[in-house]
Design a protein around this motif. Structure first.
Motif, mmCIF file in Angstrom:
data_model
loop_
_atom_site.group_PDB
_atom_site.id
_atom_site.type_symbol
_atom_site.label_atom_id
_atom_site.label_comp_id
_atom_site.label_asym_id
_atom_site.label_seq_id
_atom_site.Cartn_x
_atom_site.Cartn_y
_atom_site.Cartn_z
ATOM 1 N N GLU A 64 0.835 -1.192 0.000
ATOM 2 C CA GLU A 64 0.000 0.000 0.000
ATOM 3 C C GLU A 64 0.875 1.249 0.000
ATOM 4 O O GLU A 64 1.877 1.318 0.687
ATOM 5 N N GLY A 65 0.481 2.233 -0.780
ATOM 6 C CA GLY A 65 1.235 3.480 -0.837
ATOM 7 C C GLY A 65 2.540 3.373 -1.588
ATOM 8 O O GLY A 65 3.460 4.174 -1.359
ATOM 9 N N ARG A 66 2.643 2.415 -2.495
ATOM 10 C CA ARG A 66 3.873 2.267 -3.268
ATOM 11 C C ARG A 66 4.145 3.526 -4.076
ATOM 12 O O ARG A 66 3.251 4.044 -4.765
ATOM 13 N N PRO A 67 5.386 4.047 -4.025
ATOM 14 C CA PRO A 67 5.697 5.265 -4.785
ATOM 15 C C PRO A 67 5.533 5.050 -6.286
ATOM 16 O O PRO A 67 5.629 3.924 -6.791
ATOM 17 N N ALA A 68 5.308 6.139 -6.990
ATOM 18 C CA ALA A 68 5.170 6.073 -8.440
ATOM 19 C C ALA A 68 6.526 5.799 -9.089
ATOM 20 O O ALA A 68 7.580 6.096 -8.516
ATOM 21 N N ALA A 69 6.491 5.232 -10.284
ATOM 22 C CA ALA A 69 7.719 5.023 -11.045
ATOM 23 C C ALA A 69 8.350 6.363 -11.402
ATOM 24 O O ALA A 69 7.643 7.358 -11.615
ATOM 25 N N PRO A 70 9.672 6.443 -11.455
ATOM 26 C CA PRO A 70 10.333 7.731 -11.716
ATOM 27 C C PRO A 70 10.121 8.217 -13.144
ATOM 28 O O PRO A 70 9.987 7.422 -14.070
ATOM 29 N N ARG A 71 10.117 9.538 -13.270
ATOM 30 C CA ARG A 71 9.927 10.167 -14.581
ATOM 31 C C ARG A 71 10.921 11.326 -14.754
ATOM 32 O O ARG A 71 10.556 12.415 -15.188
ATOM 33 N N GLY A 72 12.176 11.096 -14.395
ATOM 34 C CA GLY A 72 13.188 12.143 -14.467
ATOM 35 C C GLY A 72 13.490 12.557 -15.894
ATOM 36 O O GLY A 72 13.561 11.716 -16.802
ATOM 37 N N ALA A 73 13.693 13.839 -16.082
ATOM 38 C CA ALA A 73 13.964 14.369 -17.420
ATOM 39 C C ALA A 73 15.325 13.881 -17.930
ATOM 40 O O ALA A 73 16.292 13.777 -17.182
ATOM 41 N N VAL A 74 15.386 13.591 -19.217
ATOM 42 C CA VAL A 74 16.617 13.176 -19.890
ATOM 43 C C VAL A 74 17.299 14.396 -20.491
ATOM 44 O O VAL A 74 16.642 15.275 -21.061
ATOM 45 N N ALA A 75 18.620 14.451 -20.336
ATOM 46 C CA ALA A 75 19.407 15.547 -20.916
ATOM 47 C C ALA A 75 20.448 14.977 -21.864
ATOM 48 O O ALA A 75 20.948 13.859 -21.670
ATOM 49 N N LEU A 76 20.791 15.730 -22.891
ATOM 50 C CA LEU A 76 21.869 15.342 -23.800
ATOM 51 C C LEU A 76 23.207 15.601 -23.119
ATOM 52 O O LEU A 76 23.382 16.622 -22.445
ATOM 53 N N TYR A 77 24.155 14.686 -23.282
ATOM 54 C CA TYR A 77 25.476 14.825 -22.680
ATOM 55 C C TYR A 77 26.432 15.369 -23.724
ATOM 56 O O TYR A 77 26.599 14.772 -24.792
ATOM 57 N N PRO A 78 27.083 16.513 -23.447
ATOM 58 C CA PRO A 78 27.887 17.174 -24.485
ATOM 59 C C PRO A 78 29.030 16.299 -24.988
ATOM 60 O O PRO A 78 29.699 15.607 -24.218
ATOM 61 N N GLU A 79 29.243 16.368 -26.296
ATOM 62 C CA GLU A 79 30.300 15.558 -26.893
ATOM 63 C C GLU A 79 31.684 15.980 -26.411
ATOM 64 O O GLU A 79 32.610 15.164 -26.376
ATOM 65 N N HIS A 80 31.855 17.240 -25.982
ATOM 66 C CA HIS A 80 33.170 17.648 -25.507
ATOM 67 C C HIS A 80 33.502 16.999 -24.163
ATOM 68 O O HIS A 80 34.656 16.969 -23.765
ATOM 69 N N HIS A 81 32.498 16.485 -23.458
ATOM 70 C CA HIS A 81 32.753 15.676 -22.275
ATOM 71 C C HIS A 81 32.818 14.187 -22.639
ATOM 72 O O HIS A 81 33.673 13.453 -22.137
ATOM 73 N N ALA A 82 31.908 13.749 -23.497
ATOM 74 C CA ALA A 82 31.861 12.331 -23.871
ATOM 75 C C ALA A 82 33.070 11.914 -24.688
ATOM 76 O O ALA A 82 33.500 10.756 -24.633
ATOM 77 N N GLY A 83 33.618 12.833 -25.469
ATOM 78 C CA GLY A 83 34.792 12.516 -26.265
ATOM 79 C C GLY A 83 34.497 11.824 -27.578
ATOM 80 O O GLY A 83 35.387 11.703 -28.425
#
Length: 604
Positions: free
Chosen positions: A157-176
């Motif tokens: 009972e009272g189980r929390p909702a599934a997460p819905r966090g926003a997705v962000a693009l990861y800059p290529e200058h960090h990703a390489g």
């Protein structure tokens, strides 16, 4: 604050919730059920929505499983949590068992009876684990039953909702690297494995592959999602649509076909119906994934998830970002050390105030995204709990006369940090200094190691323990884990441990963290992060050897070092490391902090 000190564990809930679960099991004609500390991705951090083991038992650690039979139950944890579990769980309802020394399979083998039906959620148990469980059930004449709908969820009972966090693009200058370049590389690996597609169940693998980050779980920027990566053609990303803004969706749509997360199993069935050979990691993928493919007509090709090793081998830009993050983090940590030194003897500090102040200094950098895990702030006996998490209920004053252990880390967009220091508070005994120095010797043993290509973490692990072993001491955790690039602070497959079977390769980042924990007294752990460096010549040698470059920049507490226990070479290492810490951090600090650091890094 990124860290909460609220304690949601309540041992008194164990008995009534076990009764609720047993009633639901009887309704489903099941004689038992397994409740792992896992979600469908087998991740270390799970959202509240999936904290089933904690809801049932009260246990809040990052690894464990409970078995509930009709008239008996138990909880299984590893050596990191043997003390914690007794504080958080009603031992009369869920007696604690050591996950390694007294494993779940052995416990079940002694208790299952012919004809009994043991239930499990097939999304929460990896394929290889299910095989072991099935073998136990078969030997006992019992049946292992994959449930349709988790019975625990039905009574929560009272189980929390599934997460819905926003997705962000990861800059290529960090990703390489671009996402399209990564996709092409992984598709080549899939093809060489003789598969027509691969399933990606690890959210950090999906995040790395597509150069995205998210916010679905604490302290790790993960977008919970799955992916199917064909050897040729467009990948499929399965993710909740509300996590994607229009701009993010537009960018990702150039790379992948996007479907709802709930369509993942049906997507696997469609793939299986084509007769595809699908690469699946049996240690990570839930049994339901294998069943969806095979029942539809597909074939499993078992092997490691193809993203794991490429993700572990950091490229030049990722490594440069990590170095920058560690300089920034080192300066913040030194500010904390100076503050701690100024206030520790006042008797006014406690575990929470120390953790809050450290997060404050990191936040002052202006670029802190999150901490990389809940700070382990252990005073006195709490320091002896390897993975202790301070709460308002457990919070202790920091006592004078005992070491204080603080293990913490940060998430910056250019890198992930993790550092542990053990600090003197007042006068330390000769025994405390001896223990600290034995741990330091092990730390130096790893940091200075040179080793041939193909060496595994298991082969290096002894270097961290040998000084302790010679004194009849040891620690009940691995020596080092892999670390991601603005991803998980605990990243596989590389590790330095008795179970570390993956060869270490240039570009991998690992922790170096031996320790010693006299129960009920105090804890000692010393941790730096290390980059595996490429093969280099050794004067007079015949073979080029790999080694380590230390990333972490913060002094060790010289007041806890028994210099007489160090060799001349070990003393030189400490002095050289301290000189480097001062040299790299001085431009980022001003007096009085700089003066404090100059004194803290004086030669031994």
């Amino acid at each position: 604050m990124f860290q909460s000190f609220d304690d949601h564990s309540d041992p008194s809930c164990g008995a009534p919730r076990a009764a609720l679960l047993r009633a639901e099991l009887r309704r489903r004609s099941l004689d038992g059920f397994l409740v792992p500390r896992a979600d469908a991705h087998q991740g270390e951090y799970v959202p509240p929505h999936d904290c089933r083991l904690q809801w049932l038992t009260g246990f809040a650690g990052s690894a464990g499983v409970a078995a509930v039979l009709g008239d008996e139950a138990a909880i299984f944890v590893d050596g990191r949590y043997t003390l914690q579990v007794r504080d958080q769980v009603d031992m009369a309802v869920f007696p604690a068992q050591h996950l390694i020394e007294a494993p779940l399979t052995g416990w079940l083998a002694e208790r299952l009876k012919p004809g009994q039906r043991l239930g499990f959620d097939p999304m929460l148990h990896p394929i290889n684990e299910v095989r072991r469980l099935k073998a136990v059930c078969d030997a006992a004449g019992a049946e292992l039953v994959a449930v349709d709908g988790n019975p625990l969820d039905a009574v929560w009972e009272g189980r929390p909702a599934a997460p819905r966090g926003a997705v962000a693009l990861y800059p290529e200058h960090h990703a390489g690297r671009s996402a399209s370049d990564k996709i092409a590389e992984i598709q080549g690996i899939v093809a060489r494995k003789g598969a027509s597609a691969s399933v990606l169940t690890q959210p950090d693998s999906v995040a790395w592959l597509l150069n995205i980050r998210g916010s679905d779980v604490s302290h790790t920027p993960l977008p919970l999602s799955f992916a199917i990566l064909p050897a040729e053609g467009r990948p499929q990303l399965f993710i909740r649509s509300e996590k994607l803004s229009n701009s993010v969706r537009s960018t990702l749509s150039d790379l992948v076909d996007i479907e709802e997360e709930g369509a993942f199993l049906s997507g696997l069935a469609r793939l299986g119906a084509t007769g595809a050979k699908v690469l699946v990691d049996p240690n990570l993928a839930g049994q339901a994934i294998a069943d969806a493919i095979v029942k539809a007509g597909g074939t499993l090709v078992e092997g490691a998830e193809p993203v794991l090793l490429p993700k572990a081998r950091k490229n030049a830009q990722e490594l440069e970002g990590s170095r920058a993050a560690h300089r920034r983090d080192g300066a913040a940590f030194v500010q904390f050390l100076a503050w701690f030194d100024e206030h520790a003897l006042s008797g006014e500090l406690d575990e929470i105030s120390a953790a809050e102040k450290l997060e404050h200094f990191r936040a002052q950098t202006g670029v802190l995204k999150d901490i990389s895990f809940d700070t382990i702030s252990g005073a006195g006996p709490n320091g002896a709990i390897c993975h202790y998490r301070v709460s308002r209920a457990s919070n202790l004053p920091i006592p004078v006369g005992k070491p204080f252990l603080i293990d913490s880390g940060a998430q910056y967009e250019d890198g992930t940090t993790d550092i542990t220091r053990t600090l003197a508070v007042g006068e330390m005994t000769a025994e405390m200094k001896r223990h600290y120095t034995l741990v330091l010797k092990g730390h130096i043993g790893i940091s200075t190691a040179r080793f041939p290509v193909g060496t595994t973490g298991a082969q290096l692990d002894v270097l961290a323990r040998i000084a302790l072993w010679k004194a009849g001491l040891d620690y009940d955790h691995g020596t080092g884990h892999g670390v991601g690039s603005y991803l998980s602070v605990h990243e596989g497959p590389q590790r330095i441990a008795k179970t570390g079977v993956v060869p270490l390769e240039p570009g991998m980042i690992l922790s170096n963290e031996p320790g010693y924990y006299p129960a009920g007294e105090y804890g000692i752990r010393l941790e730096n992060l290390e980059i595996v460096t490429g093969p280099g010549p050794i004067e007079g040698g015949e073979r080029a050897m790999l080694g380590f470059e230390t990333l972490t920049l913060a002094p060790f507490d010289r007041r806890l070092i028994d210099v007489d226990l160090l060799t001349a070479e070990e003393r030189r290492w400490v002095d050289a490391y301290h000189a480097r810490v001062l040299d790299e951090l001085a431009p980022l600090l001003a007096d009085p902090i700089l003066t404090w650091l100059e004194e803290a890094t004086l030669p031994l």
